[in-house]
Design a protein around this motif. Structure first.
Motif, PDB file in Angstrom:
ATOM      1  N   LYS A   1       0.821  -1.208   0.000  1.00  0.00           N
ATOM      2  CA  LYS A   1       0.000   0.000   0.000  1.00  0.00           C
ATOM      3  C   LYS A   1       0.858   1.261   0.000  1.00  0.00           C
ATOM      4  O   LYS A   1       0.584   2.222  -0.727  1.00  0.00           O
ATOM      5  CB  LYS A   1      -0.930   0.002   1.217  1.00  0.00           C
ATOM      6  CG  LYS A   1      -2.062  -1.002   1.131  1.00  0.00           C
ATOM      7  CD  LYS A   1      -2.969  -0.926   2.353  1.00  0.00           C
ATOM      8  CE  LYS A   1      -4.148  -1.876   2.226  1.00  0.00           C
ATOM      9  NZ  LYS A   1      -5.033  -1.828   3.421  1.00  0.00           N
ATOM     10  N   ALA A   2       1.907   1.272   0.810  1.00  0.00           N
ATOM     11  CA  ALA A   2       2.780   2.435   0.899  1.00  0.00           C
ATOM     12  C   ALA A   2       3.488   2.694  -0.422  1.00  0.00           C
ATOM     13  O   ALA A   2       3.594   3.840  -0.879  1.00  0.00           O
ATOM     14  CB  ALA A   2       3.804   2.240   2.011  1.00  0.00           C
ATOM     15  N   LEU A   3       3.958   1.635  -1.058  1.00  0.00           N
ATOM     16  CA  LEU A   3       4.682   1.782  -2.315  1.00  0.00           C
ATOM     17  C   LEU A   3       3.757   2.243  -3.438  1.00  0.00           C
ATOM     18  O   LEU A   3       4.142   3.088  -4.263  1.00  0.00           O
ATOM     19  CB  LEU A   3       5.355   0.458  -2.695  1.00  0.00           C
ATOM     20  CG  LEU A   3       6.275   0.490  -3.917  1.00  0.00           C
ATOM     21  CD1 LEU A   3       7.299   1.610  -3.793  1.00  0.00           C
ATOM     22  CD2 LEU A   3       6.981  -0.853  -4.077  1.00  0.00           C
ATOM     23  N   LEU A   4       2.542   1.733  -3.472  1.00  0.00           N
ATOM     24  CA  LEU A   4       1.584   2.155  -4.491  1.00  0.00           C
ATOM     25  C   LEU A   4       1.218   3.627  -4.312  1.00  0.00           C
ATOM     26  O   LEU A   4       1.107   4.370  -5.290  1.00  0.00           O
ATOM     27  CB  LEU A   4       0.327   1.287  -4.430  1.00  0.00           C
ATOM     28  CG  LEU A   4       0.467  -0.139  -4.963  1.00  0.00           C
ATOM     29  CD1 LEU A   4      -0.782  -0.948  -4.641  1.00  0.00           C
ATOM     30  CD2 LEU A   4       0.712  -0.129  -6.477  1.00  0.00           C
ATOM     31  N   ARG A   5       1.048   4.059  -3.057  1.00  0.00           N
ATOM     32  CA  ARG A   5       0.745   5.474  -2.795  1.00  0.00           C
ATOM     33  C   ARG A   5       1.881   6.367  -3.253  1.00  0.00           C
ATOM     34  O   ARG A   5       1.667   7.394  -3.899  1.00  0.00           O
ATOM     35  CB  ARG A   5       0.500   5.693  -1.298  1.00  0.00           C
ATOM     36  CG  ARG A   5      -0.848   5.240  -0.791  1.00  0.00           C
ATOM     37  CD  ARG A   5      -1.169   5.852   0.561  1.00  0.00           C
ATOM     38  NE  ARG A   5      -0.130   5.581   1.539  1.00  0.00           N
ATOM     39  CZ  ARG A   5      -0.144   4.523   2.362  1.00  0.00           C
ATOM     40  NH1 ARG A   5      -1.133   3.649   2.297  1.00  0.00           N
ATOM     41  NH2 ARG A   5       0.823   4.345   3.238  1.00  0.00           N
ATOM     42  N   ARG A   6       3.101   5.979  -2.913  1.00  0.00           N
ATOM     43  CA  ARG A   6       4.266   6.785  -3.279  1.00  0.00           C
ATOM     44  C   ARG A   6       4.443   6.841  -4.786  1.00  0.00           C
ATOM     45  O   ARG A   6       4.738   7.888  -5.358  1.00  0.00           O
ATOM     46  CB  ARG A   6       5.515   6.188  -2.620  1.00  0.00           C
ATOM     47  CG  ARG A   6       6.749   7.052  -2.782  1.00  0.00           C
ATOM     48  CD  ARG A   6       7.832   6.601  -1.824  1.00  0.00           C
ATOM     49  NE  ARG A   6       8.516   5.403  -2.273  1.00  0.00           N
ATOM     50  CZ  ARG A   6       8.641   4.291  -1.571  1.00  0.00           C
ATOM     51  NH1 ARG A   6       8.074   4.197  -0.396  1.00  0.00           N
ATOM     52  NH2 ARG A   6       9.310   3.256  -2.045  1.00  0.00           N
ATOM     53  N   SER A   7       4.250   5.706  -5.444  1.00  0.00           N
ATOM     54  CA  SER A   7       4.406   5.648  -6.888  1.00  0.00           C
ATOM     55  C   SER A   7       3.398   6.539  -7.601  1.00  0.00           C
ATOM     56  O   SER A   7       3.737   7.278  -8.526  1.00  0.00           O
ATOM     57  CB  SER A   7       4.239   4.202  -7.370  1.00  0.00           C
ATOM     58  OG  SER A   7       4.272   4.119  -8.767  1.00  0.00           O
ATOM     59  N   ARG A   8       2.152   6.484  -7.147  1.00  0.00           N
ATOM     60  CA  ARG A   8       1.110   7.304  -7.769  1.00  0.00           C
ATOM     61  C   ARG A   8       1.372   8.786  -7.561  1.00  0.00           C
ATOM     62  O   ARG A   8       1.183   9.601  -8.458  1.00  0.00           O
ATOM     63  CB  ARG A   8      -0.248   6.933  -7.199  1.00  0.00           C
ATOM     64  CG  ARG A   8      -0.777   5.605  -7.706  1.00  0.00           C
ATOM     65  CD  ARG A   8      -1.947   5.131  -6.869  1.00  0.00           C
ATOM     66  NE  ARG A   8      -2.474   3.864  -7.336  1.00  0.00           N
ATOM     67  CZ  ARG A   8      -3.312   3.111  -6.644  1.00  0.00           C
ATOM     68  NH1 ARG A   8      -3.702   3.503  -5.442  1.00  0.00           N
ATOM     69  NH2 ARG A   8      -3.757   1.967  -7.132  1.00  0.00           N
ATOM     70  N   ALA A   9       1.827   9.153  -6.366  1.00  0.00           N
ATOM     71  CA  ALA A   9       2.081  10.565  -6.055  1.00  0.00           C
ATOM     72  C   ALA A   9       3.180  11.120  -6.945  1.00  0.00           C
ATOM     73  O   ALA A   9       3.079  12.242  -7.470  1.00  0.00           O
ATOM     74  CB  ALA A   9       2.466  10.718  -4.592  1.00  0.00           C
ATOM     75  N   LEU A  10       4.215  10.328  -7.149  1.00  0.00           N
ATOM     76  CA  LEU A  10       5.322  10.806  -7.969  1.00  0.00           C
ATOM     77  C   LEU A  10       4.963  10.825  -9.452  1.00  0.00           C
ATOM     78  O   LEU A  10       5.377  11.704 -10.191  1.00  0.00           O
ATOM     79  CB  LEU A  10       6.554   9.918  -7.752  1.00  0.00           C
ATOM     80  CG  LEU A  10       7.221  10.031  -6.380  1.00  0.00           C
ATOM     81  CD1 LEU A  10       8.398   9.075  -6.282  1.00  0.00           C
ATOM     82  CD2 LEU A  10       7.676  11.456  -6.112  1.00  0.00           C
ATOM     83  N   GLN A  11       4.157   9.865  -9.896  1.00  0.00           N
ATOM     84  CA  GLN A  11       3.811   9.795 -11.309  1.00  0.00           C
ATOM     85  C   GLN A  11       2.777  10.841 -11.711  1.00  0.00           C
ATOM     86  O   GLN A  11       2.553  11.086 -12.886  1.00  0.00           O
ATOM     87  CB  GLN A  11       3.306   8.394 -11.653  1.00  0.00           C
ATOM     88  CG  GLN A  11       4.415   7.344 -11.639  1.00  0.00           C
ATOM     89  CD  GLN A  11       3.919   5.975 -12.020  1.00  0.00           C
ATOM     90  OE1 GLN A  11       2.916   5.818 -12.709  1.00  0.00           O
ATOM     91  NE2 GLN A  11       4.624   4.949 -11.570  1.00  0.00           N
TER      92      GLN A  11
END
Length: 224
Positions: free
Chosen positions: A117-127
């Protein structure tokens, strides 16, 4: 929109546990016991995240990471390495070549879901920020290119992610631990000077524009 996660793991028992946990959390999950079948499927449909075992029968997991990062369609796909290896060198290798996070066997189901969940949130925020411009620096997330004063600046995978994080948070002081977690993963246990070395190299490659990266003593870094 459904989130598709690919599990690449040759141990059936571990694969089943991961499948059960992720499906119960609402993700669409596909499993692969070798690199060949995974790559074949990834060409048909690019996943939103890959849970990748390092030791596979037909290809080393680190080599798989390299191949994914060399493909334009998978260069930004979040990757969590899963392995029984616990040495610092293994972790450093995996994260430096482009993996986003690291799980060491045995791990708990709650920890797995939390990391995903944390990695998906971070990835979406940066993309969400496809193109960033700050001073003479232009960062294009789609092309994964950085231009300084109109000239292409060649960066490594981690240097690019580090610069992007700083630019997304321009004007904000980022704590060292925050940067390490976001760029190297929450399970990184290598020396913190890895960050300082990357900052030094990044500044050098950016030339005068690198002066926008400021050191905040005893705290971290920020970009002005």
């Amino acid at each position: 929109m459904a989130v598709h996660i690919y599990i690449v793991e040759d141990d059936k028992n571990i694969r089943e546990i991961e499948m059960f946990a992720l499906k119960n959390s609402g993700y669409v999950v596909e499993e692969f016991e070798n690199a060949k079948s995974f790559f074949s499927r990834s060409v048909e449909k690019v996943p939103d995240l890959v849970l990748l075992d390092i030791m596979l029968p037909d290809m080393d997991g680190l080599e798989i990471v390299k191949k994914l990062r060399s493909r334009p369609d998978t260069v930004r796909v979040p990757i969590i390495l899963v392995t029984a290896k616990t040495t610092e060198l293994d972790k450093v290798k995996g994260l430096d070549i482009g993996a986003d996070d690291y799980l060491t066997k045995p791990f708990g189901v709650m920890e797995l879901i939390s990391r995903v969940k944390a990695l998906l949130r971070r990835s979406r925020a940066l993309q969400d920020d496809k193109q960033l411009v700050l001073g003479d620096i232009t960062l294009d997330s789609e092309r994964r290119e950085v231009h300084v004063g109109g000239e292409l600046c060649e960066l490594t995978f981690k240097e690019f992610e580090l610069l992007k994080l700083l630019m997304v948070n321009a004007g904000i002081v980022l704590h060292r631990d925050t940067i390490m977690s976001d760029v190297w993963g929450t399970d990184y246990e290598g020396e913190s000077r890895t960050l300082d070395m990357h900052i030094k190299t990044l500044r050098q490659k950016l030339g005068e524009a690198g002066n926008m990266i400021k050191t905040v003593r005893n705290v971290g870094y920020k970009m002005e």
